[in-house]
Scaffold this motif. Structure first.
Motif, short mmCIF file in Angstrom:
data_model
loop_
_atom_site.label_atom_id
_atom_site.label_comp_id
_atom_site.label_asym_id
_atom_site.label_seq_id
_atom_site.Cartn_x
_atom_site.Cartn_y
_atom_site.Cartn_z
N UNK A 85 1.53 9.18 -5.90
CA UNK A 85 1.79 10.58 -5.52
C UNK A 85 2.93 11.16 -6.35
N UNK A 86 4.00 10.38 -6.54
CA UNK A 86 5.11 10.87 -7.37
C UNK A 86 4.68 11.06 -8.82
N UNK A 87 3.84 10.19 -9.31
CA UNK A 87 3.33 10.34 -10.68
C UNK A 87 2.56 11.65 -10.83
N UNK A 88 1.70 11.96 -9.87
CA UNK A 88 0.94 13.21 -9.93
C UNK A 88 1.85 14.43 -9.78
N UNK A 89 2.85 14.33 -8.92
CA UNK A 89 3.76 15.46 -8.73
C UNK A 89 4.56 15.74 -9.99
N UNK A 90 5.07 14.68 -10.62
CA UNK A 90 5.84 14.88 -11.85
C UNK A 90 4.97 15.41 -12.97
N UNK A 91 3.74 14.96 -13.06
CA UNK A 91 2.85 15.48 -14.10
C UNK A 91 2.47 16.93 -13.84
N UNK A 92 2.44 17.34 -12.60
CA UNK A 92 2.06 18.71 -12.29
C UNK A 92 3.22 19.67 -12.51
N UNK A 93 4.42 19.30 -12.07
CA UNK A 93 5.52 20.24 -12.09
C UNK A 93 6.36 20.22 -13.35
N UNK A 94 6.38 19.13 -14.07
CA UNK A 94 7.17 19.10 -15.29
C UNK A 94 6.42 19.83 -16.39
N UNK A 95 7.12 20.62 -17.19
CA UNK A 95 6.41 21.34 -18.27
C UNK A 95 5.97 20.35 -19.34
N UNK A 96 4.89 20.66 -20.01
CA UNK A 96 4.42 19.75 -21.06
C UNK A 96 5.38 19.73 -22.24
N UNK A 97 5.38 18.62 -22.93
CA UNK A 97 6.27 18.45 -24.08
C UNK A 97 5.65 19.10 -25.29
N UNK B 169 0.83 -1.21 0.00
CA UNK B 169 0.00 0.00 0.00
C UNK B 169 0.86 1.26 0.00
N UNK B 170 1.90 1.27 0.82
CA UNK B 170 2.79 2.44 0.89
C UNK B 170 3.54 2.62 -0.43
N UNK B 171 4.00 1.53 -1.00
CA UNK B 171 4.74 1.60 -2.26
C UNK B 171 3.87 2.17 -3.38
N UNK B 172 2.67 1.63 -3.55
CA UNK B 172 1.81 2.10 -4.63
C UNK B 172 1.26 3.50 -4.36
N UNK B 173 1.04 3.83 -3.11
CA UNK B 173 0.59 5.20 -2.80
C UNK B 173 1.68 6.21 -3.12
N UNK B 174 2.91 5.90 -2.75
CA UNK B 174 4.01 6.82 -3.06
C UNK B 174 4.25 6.92 -4.56
N UNK B 175 4.13 5.81 -5.26
CA UNK B 175 4.33 5.88 -6.70
C UNK B 175 3.22 6.70 -7.36
#
Length: 52
Positions: free
Chosen positions: A21-33, A13-19
């Motif tokens: 959360x990281x997926x959403x963070x990277x999609x939010x902060x990285x500029x679109x291609x 649960x912790x592993x998939x929750x962190x993954x």
């Protein structure tokens, strides 16, 4: 079929929750291609005025 220990479920649960959360963070902060330049803007169309 053996059952999983509760700590293993917690680790999963912790592993998939962190993954997630990281997926959403990277999609939010990285500029679109964006491609460098679209192909269709290089084409110049001549407008023909036909005089019949």
């Amino acid at each position: 079929m053996p059952q999983m220990a509760p700590l293993l479920w917690l680790n999963l649960f912790i592993f998939f929750s962190l993954s997630l959360i990281l997926f959403f963070i990277f999609n939010y902060f990285l500029p679109p291609y964006f491609k460098t330049k679209p192909f269709f803007k290089h084409l110049k169309f001549k407008k023909l005025n036909w005089k019949w």
